[in-house]
Write an enzyme that holds these catalytic residues in place. Structure first.
Site, PDB file in Angstrom:
ATOM      1  N   GLY A 189       1.340   3.942   1.545  1.00 35.35           N
ATOM      2  CA  GLY A 189       1.887   4.512   2.765  1.00 35.35           C
ATOM      3  C   GLY A 189       2.823   3.609   3.532  1.00 35.35           C
ATOM      4  CE  LYS A 190       0.465  -1.210   4.755  1.00 39.55           C
ATOM      5  NZ  LYS A 190      -0.145  -1.176   6.107  1.00 39.55           N
ATOM      6  CG  ASN A 191       8.224   1.229   6.776  1.00 35.75           C
ATOM      7  OD1 ASN A 191       7.074   1.469   7.148  1.00 35.75           O
ATOM      8  ND2 ASN A 191       9.256   1.311   7.599  1.00 35.75           N
ATOM      9  CG  LEU A 192       8.902  -1.817  -0.747  1.00 39.72           C
ATOM     10  CD1 LEU A 192       9.835  -0.831  -1.434  1.00 39.72           C
ATOM     11  CD2 LEU A 192       9.464  -3.241  -0.824  1.00 39.72           C
ATOM     12  CE1 TYR A 214      -3.812   2.319   0.864  1.00 38.59           C
ATOM     13  CE2 TYR A 214      -2.442   3.078   2.679  1.00 38.59           C
ATOM     14  CZ  TYR A 214      -3.559   3.230   1.879  1.00 38.59           C
ATOM     15  OH  TYR A 214      -4.410   4.287   2.095  1.00 38.59           O
TER      16      TYR A 214
END
Length: 389
Positions: free
Chosen positions: A205-208, A203
Site C-alpha cells: 500500500g505504500k507510494n512505491l 509494503y
C-alpha cells in the site's frame, strides 16, 4: 484496498469500513492493471532466469533507487521494519541505548528499536501537528540517548536541519523512517538524499509498493552499506564466512523487478496524489469542524494518506461508510497504550498529544487511481455530514 501491516479486522475500532460498492480506501488492483504488461515481463524475466535471490534485479533496483533518492547506496531488505532494525544495528545502537521515537507513529518504528535491543523513548508531536521537531528531541535527550528516528509521517517530511543540529551537538545518530515518504522532498532534496540514512518500506500500500513485503536502507556511507549487506544475509560477505550474528532479510528478485517497473511511475503517481489532495482541500476547506492536513512551504508532500482531524471522528466514519466511502483511522491505539508496550510504564494520559491524534484522525481515500467521480463522491459525503451537537 489495504491495511497497514497488522491492521485491524473489518468492524474493529480503527478498521476500514467495507461498503459493498462505492469508494475503496485504496485500490491495489488498479496499479497492476495500469502496468500489467511491464510487470508481467519483469516477473517472467526473473522466473526464466533461475536467479531468485541477490541477483541482477536486486543490484539494478538498488542502483536505481539510490540514484532516485540522490544518494550513493541502497541496501534492499525484506521489510520496512527490518530496514529500521538493521540500520540501527549497523549504526552500533543496541542494549543499554535509548532511541528517541515519535509518540504518534505506526508501531513498527518502536518495534524496530526494541528488536535492536535498545529502548524506544517517545517524543510528542510538535504543536498541533503530527511530526516531532528539534525542540521536542532536545528536551528528551539524556546521557543514555544514542539515536533519534524522525518519521516522515503520512508523506510529509520532518524539518530535518534543526533536528540534525541538535543530534550533532549531542552525538546522536539520525535514522529517518521514510516508510511513507517515497519521493517526498525536504528543502529541494528528496527524502533519503545524502547525508541521510533513511529506511523505506515497500509494503503493497505504500507510494512505491511491492507485491509483498519489502524494504530498503539508503545511505551515502560505504562502510555502513557494507555492514547492512552482511546483516541482511546471515552476517556474511561470502558464502559460509559469517562475520556477524544476524539473520536473513533479503528482498527477492521478483519483488525487485516489480519495484523497478513501479519506480519509473512513482513521480507521476505522486503528482496524481497531490492533485487529489488539492481537490480535497478546495472542496472541504470551509468546514469549521474539520481540520485538513497541510504542507510546510519547505516540503513537497507525497500524500501517502490524507488524514483529516475532527472530534467527531467516529460519527463521521460511520456516516461515510453508509455513503459507501471507505476510511481508515491512523492510528486508533497509541503505541504506548498497546499491550506490546504495557511494560514501558506509560499510562493513559502520559502522552496526550498522541492520544488526541489517535481519537481524532480519519484518513480519506487516497491514491493515484481515485477517479474524478470517486473524489466527488467523497467530497459530497463529507459535506453532507452534520456534526452531533
Amino acid at each position: 484496498m489495504t491495511l497497514e501491516p497488522g491492521g485491524a479486522a473489518a468492524g474493529a475500532p480503527g478498521a476500514p469500513r467495507r461498503p459493498g460498492a462505492g469508494v475503496p480506501f485504496l485500490d491495489l488492483q488498479a496499479p497492476y492493471a495500469e502496468l500489467r504488461a511491464g510487470i508481467d515481463r519483469a516477473v517472467s524475466r526473473v522466473l526464466s532466469s533461475g536467479r531468485y535471490l541477490l541477483g541482477p534485479e536486486i543490484e539494478a533496483f538498488e542502483s536505481e533507487f539510490a540514484g532516485y533518492c540522490g544518494t550513493a547506496y541502497c541496501v534492499a531488505v525484506n521489510s520496512g521494519c527490518d530496514a529500521l532494525e538493521l540500520a540501527l544495528r549497523a549504526l552500533g545502537v543496541g542494549p543499554g541505548d535509548d532511541v528517541l521515537v515519535p509518540s504518534h507513529t505506526f508501531i513498527a518504528t518502536w518495534i524496530a528499536v526494541s528488536a535492536a535491543g535498545a529502548r524506544p523513548v517517545p517524543v510528542e508531536p510538535a504543536g498541533g501537528g503530527t511530526l516531532i521537531d528539534a525542540a521536542g528531541v532536545e528536551a528528551a535527550v539524556t546521557p543514555r540517548t544514542r539515536a533519534v528516528v524522525p518519521v516522515h509521517l503520512y508523506g510529509h517530511p520532518v524539518d530535518l536541519d534543526p533536528l540534525r543540529e541538535v543530534a550533532h551537538r549531542h552525538g546522536l545518530h539520525v535514522l529517518e523512517d521514510a516508510a511513507q515518504a517515497h519521493g517526498a522532498r525536504y528543502r529541494g532534496q528528496r527524502v533519503g538524499a545524502a547525508p541521510s540514512v533513511a529506511a523505506f518500506s515497500f509494503y503493497p500500500g505504500k507510494n512505491l509498493g511491492a507485491m509483498g513485503d519489502g524494504g530498503a536502507v539508503v545511505t551515502a556511507d560505504a562502510e555502513l552499506a557494507g555492514r547492512l549487506r552482511m546483516l541482511r544475509n546471515y552476517g556474511s560477505r561470502a558464502k559460509y564466512r559469517h562475520e556477524l550474528r544476524s539473520g536473513n532479510s533479503r528482498l527477492d528478485e521478483v519483488q525487485a523487478a516489480v519495484l523497478r517497473v513501479k519506480l519509473a511511475r512513482l513521480d507521476e503517481w505522486n503528482a496524481r496524489r497531490a492533485r487529489l489532495a488539492g481537490r480535497y482541500r478546495a472542496g472541504l476547506g470551509g468546514l469549521d469542524w474539520l481540520r485538513l492536513p497541510e504542507a510546510a512551504p519547505w516540503a513537497e508532500h507525497v500524500w501517502h494518506v490524507y488524514p483529516v482531524r475532527t472530534r467527531h471522528r467516529d460519527a463521521l466514519a460511520g456516516h461515510l461508510a453508509e455513503a459507501g466511502v471507505q476510511t481508515l483511522s491512523h492510528y486508533p491505539v497509541p503505541v504506548h497504550l498497546s499491550p506490546a508496550y504495557a511494560s514501558a510504564g506509560l499510562p493513559a494520559g502520559s502522552l496526550p498529544r498522541a492520544e488526541r491524534l489517535a481519537a481524532e484522525l480519519l484518513s480519506l481515500p487516497m491514491g493515484p487511481h481515485v477517479t474524478d467521480g470517486q473524489a466527488e463522491a467523497v467530497l459530497d459525503a463529507v459535506r453532507s455530514f452534520r456534526p452531533p451537537e
